[in-house]
Enzyme design. Structure first.
Site, mmCIF file in Angstrom:
data_model
loop_
_atom_site.group_PDB
_atom_site.id
_atom_site.type_symbol
_atom_site.label_atom_id
_atom_site.label_comp_id
_atom_site.label_asym_id
_atom_site.label_seq_id
_atom_site.Cartn_x
_atom_site.Cartn_y
_atom_site.Cartn_z
ATOM 1 N N GLU A 153 39.748 36.490 33.998
ATOM 2 C CA GLU A 153 38.951 35.828 34.782
ATOM 3 C C GLU A 153 37.677 34.850 34.262
ATOM 4 O OE1 GLU A 153 37.308 38.804 37.670
ATOM 5 O OE2 GLU A 153 39.072 38.418 38.961
ATOM 6 N N GLU A 309 45.764 40.254 40.659
ATOM 7 C CA GLU A 309 44.990 41.248 41.130
ATOM 8 C C GLU A 309 44.577 41.158 42.843
ATOM 9 O OE1 GLU A 309 41.315 41.980 39.211
ATOM 10 O OE2 GLU A 309 42.134 41.452 37.123
HETATM 11 C C1 GAL Z 1 38.201 41.671 38.858
HETATM 12 C C2 GAL Z 1 38.554 42.034 37.568
HETATM 13 C C3 GAL Z 1 39.076 43.551 37.357
HETATM 14 C C4 GAL Z 1 38.255 44.643 38.332
HETATM 15 C C5 GAL Z 1 38.275 43.905 39.608
HETATM 16 C C6 GAL Z 1 37.575 44.933 40.813
HETATM 17 O O1 GAL Z 1 37.394 40.540 39.070
HETATM 18 O O2 GAL Z 1 39.254 41.022 36.773
HETATM 19 O O3 GAL Z 1 38.872 43.883 35.913
HETATM 20 O O4 GAL Z 1 36.897 44.537 37.916
HETATM 21 O O5 GAL Z 1 37.775 42.820 39.667
HETATM 22 O O6 GAL Z 1 37.809 44.281 41.926
#
Ligand code: GAL
Length: 673
Positions: A153, A309
């Site tokens: 990110e 994710e």
């Molecule tokens: C994202 C991040 C992950 C985790 C996730 C939690 O932004 O890439 O590592 O922290 O959020 O929602």
């Protein structure tokens, strides 16, 4: 070397971030057994593992990762191998304290959390190049590795850096962009407020200033920051390229990204991937999810992409972390698939016992495998197997929504006519109208070729270059239908107001300019009368100077009383519509109905809240239907429902909250770029 454009996997990708360094070796065995049970075939590892992979500077220890990758491979689970550049170890910041990020107000960001070092730090750049090289050399031929996941990110939690080395790079960047100080002074309008620069060394970063900093300077700073982050990405990608032909990605954040212009980033990766989390205060978060998914697909040129994710249930970083209710995660995942995702991954596989994210949901929650969440995870894994044939099929849209990060950056600077006019809020309102009408859209850059679309919607194009204005006028002249929202076409690429009145670049297409903005006070409303009906509007009115447009709606009450609010203009073969008010997705409905008619678009006409998206395959089409309503709905369709295997002859009944994927006979493809 020819680069693979998709990870070598059978079917859809399914899995999540896997951070096994948190757990003892026995837990790894349990993990892989449960992954197999859930149908996991891809995990992202190593994203935060720098401290374990290089415990001391120059001392690499890959033994634990060798064992892990071998174990995963032996169990048929492929690896999306992360480079850990997002979280340099304690030793790094101790050895190179000047690599820490300095914020706008001069605060030096300390260690003990996560987040990137200064993108301008030479030591950081050298260290990430070395790490990427070592990893690529070591794992290029490992059979488990099917993709590289650079960083995490970009731009969050920090993107900007106001330290001395960043400022030195900034000056070089500006010299590259403007060549001469005269050109810079002109572009930034430094004659105002006595900001004229006579020496490059005097050019500073837009850090803390007594009152607002020069907006053109801030806009360039946003471009510079984005460029610097991309430079860091390229360092790692190119290091990997020396040893591996496997595809490289980095996880975007689509509509939630601020520092990164994803039209540019998508050009740099082999596979587009995205992270999306529901925003709990929004009861219709699934609409934002759909927006994010369409935007992700669009920046990647409509190629399939990977949801890198999302969450199985609640996140832990919002004020009130609302858990997903039964069936919600399934709807979310299938919406992503409908909108082009060929992989569904989560953060993270197993819930952490310690650390900052222990209250974040996971595929395997603290409650263990005998839990609702894990059962739904297993079910989703089965679903993705059942719909494997959807992979590679395409979404085709007749409508494009204009989205430009440069306009977002410029729009959201200070001292605009009204704080109530916000890029993301406007984007969502217009998108939501289209979503509720079940009209599938692509997103497009305002300078892109739009000729394949029947309708182009520009909810919020504050910054519009002269070239983009010409593009849109030519699009309308050629027969397209254009719908433009208020406060569009106002400034050029230097945040300088266009000559010829507000909206001048769109004058030919819209048949108007705007003489004066008439913002409303907080809480104040007025009416907009359209087609004989009065609808409530707020925040914004304006004094339109007509130049041929036909008035279709009028302000009633408020500062714009009796002035035109909504117009239509015939230009060449097409029509340019303009909405000079802030309407909601509800009050936009009658306007869109007429715009659709102009554009020859016939919305699906199903009940609002039934989301249907079609993916076009080589031999078949697939309709993904997601019922966000609490009551049951029926859909006219004939084909095979792939999640159940049922044959549907004419009518599909979908219970409240249910979803389906139906293989149907191949339809004729519509327009679309
Ligand atoms: C994202 C991040 C992950 C985790 C996730 C939690 O932004 O890439 O590592 O922290 O959020 O929602």
């Amino acid at each position: 070397m020819s680069i693979n454009s998709w990870p070598a996997l059978d079917g859809m990708a399914y899995g999540g971030d896997y951070n096994p360094e948190q757990w003892s070796r026995e837990v790894w065995d349990e993990d892989v057994a449960l992954m197999r049970e859930a149908g996991v075939n891809l995990v992202s590892v190593g994203i935060f593992s720098w401290a374990m992979l290089e415990p001391k500077e120059g001392l690499y220890d890959f033994s634990w990762m060798d064992e892990l990758l071998d174990l995963l491979h032996a169990n048929g689970i492929a690896v999306d191998l992360g480079t850990p550049s997002v979280s340099p170890p304690a030793w790094f910041f101790h050895a190179y304290p000047e690599s820490r990020v300095i914020t706008k107000d001069g605060t030096v960001m300390g260690f003990g959390s996560r987040g990137m070092a200064s993108h301008a730090s030479t030591e950081y750049r050298e260290a990430i190049a070395r790490m990427a090289t070592e990893l690529a050399r070591h794992y290029a031929d490992h059979p488990a590795v099917v993709m590289w996941h650079v960083h995490n990110e970009y731009g969050v939690p920090v993107g900007e850096d106001f330290g001395p080395r960043s400022v030195a790079n900034w000056r070089l960047w500006l010299q590259g962009r403007y060549s001469t100080l005269e050109a810079l002074n002109e572009a930034w309008g430094t004659a105002f407020w006595g900001q004229r620069y006579g020496d490059w060394e005097h050019v500073v970063a837009p850090a803390a200033t007594p009152t607002i900093a020069n907006p053109a300077m801030k806009l360039d700073w946003a471009r510079f920051t984005d460029d610097q982050l991309r430079e860091c990405f390229r360092i790692e990608r190119d290091a990997i390229r020396q040893h591996s032909d496997k595809p490289v990605t980095t996880n975007f954040m689509a509509h939630q990204s601020w520092n990164t212009d994803l039209w540019k980033w998508a050009q740099e990766v082999d596979v587009v991937s995205d992270d999306h989390y529901l925003w709990a205060p929004d009861p219709d978060g699934h609409v934002g999810l759909a927006l994010s998914a369409d935007l992700t697909r669009s920046v990647g040129g409509n190629d399939p992409w990977i949801l890198m994710e999302h969450s199985s249930s609640a996140v832990n970083w919002q004020g009130r972390n609302v858990a997903k209710r039964p069936g919600e995660e399934r709807r979310n995942a299938l919406t992503h698939v409908g909108r082009g995702a060929d992989g569904i991954l989560f953060f993270q596989w197993r819930a952490s016992r310690s650390g900052a994210e222990k209250f974040h949901s996971a595929m395997l929650p603290h409650a263990g495998k005998d839990s609702r969440v894990f059962r739904e995870v297993v079910q989703l894994g089965q679903h993705l197997k059942d719909i494997a044939e959807v992979r590679g099929s395409r979404v085709v849209a007749d409508v494009a929504v204009l989205y430009d990060w440069e306009s977002l950056w410029a729009h959201d600077l200070e001292w605009r006519p009204s704080d109530d006019m916000q890029f993301r809020e406007r984007m969502r309102a217009y998108y939501e109208r289209l979503w509720r009408d079940d009209v599938t859209v692509d997103f497009a850059h305002p300078e892109a070729d739009l000729s394949g679309y029947r309708l182009v919607v520009a909810p919020s194009s504050y910054l519009l270059t002269a070239a983009a204005g010409e593009n849109l006028c030519a699009y309308v002249a050629g027969g397209g239908t254009l719908l433009v929202g208020a406060f569009s076409g106002i400034v050029d690429e230097h945040d300088a107001v266009h000559a010829g009145g507000f909206g001048a670049p769109l004058k030919d297409a819209l048949g108007l300019t705007v003489e004066e903005f008439l913002p409303l006070r907080e809480g104040e409303t007025c009416d907009v009368v359209f087609d004989g009906a009065a609808m409530t509007a707020d925040a914004w009115a304006e004094d339109i100077a007509l130049a041929g447009a036909e008035v279709r709606g009028t302000f009633a009450g408020g500062p714009g009383d009796a002035l035109p609010a909504i117009t239509r203009h015939q230009h060449g073969q097409g029509a340019g519509w303009y909405v000079g008010a802030r309407l909601t997705h509800e009050t936009l409905a009658p306007v869109f109905a007429q715009v659709y008619a102009d554009a020859g678009i016939v919305p699906a006409g199903g009940p609002e809240g039934l989301e249907t998206i079609t993916r076009h395959g080589a031999d078949h089409d697939f309709v993904i239907a997601v019922n966000h309503r609490e009551d049951a709905v029926s859909l006219s369709i004939t084909g095979t429902e792939l999640l159940s295997g049922a044959q549907i002859d004419g009518t599909l009944d979908l219970k409240g909250g249910d979803a389906a994927v139906v293989r149907i006979a191949r339809a004729q493809q519509g327009g679309g770029a």
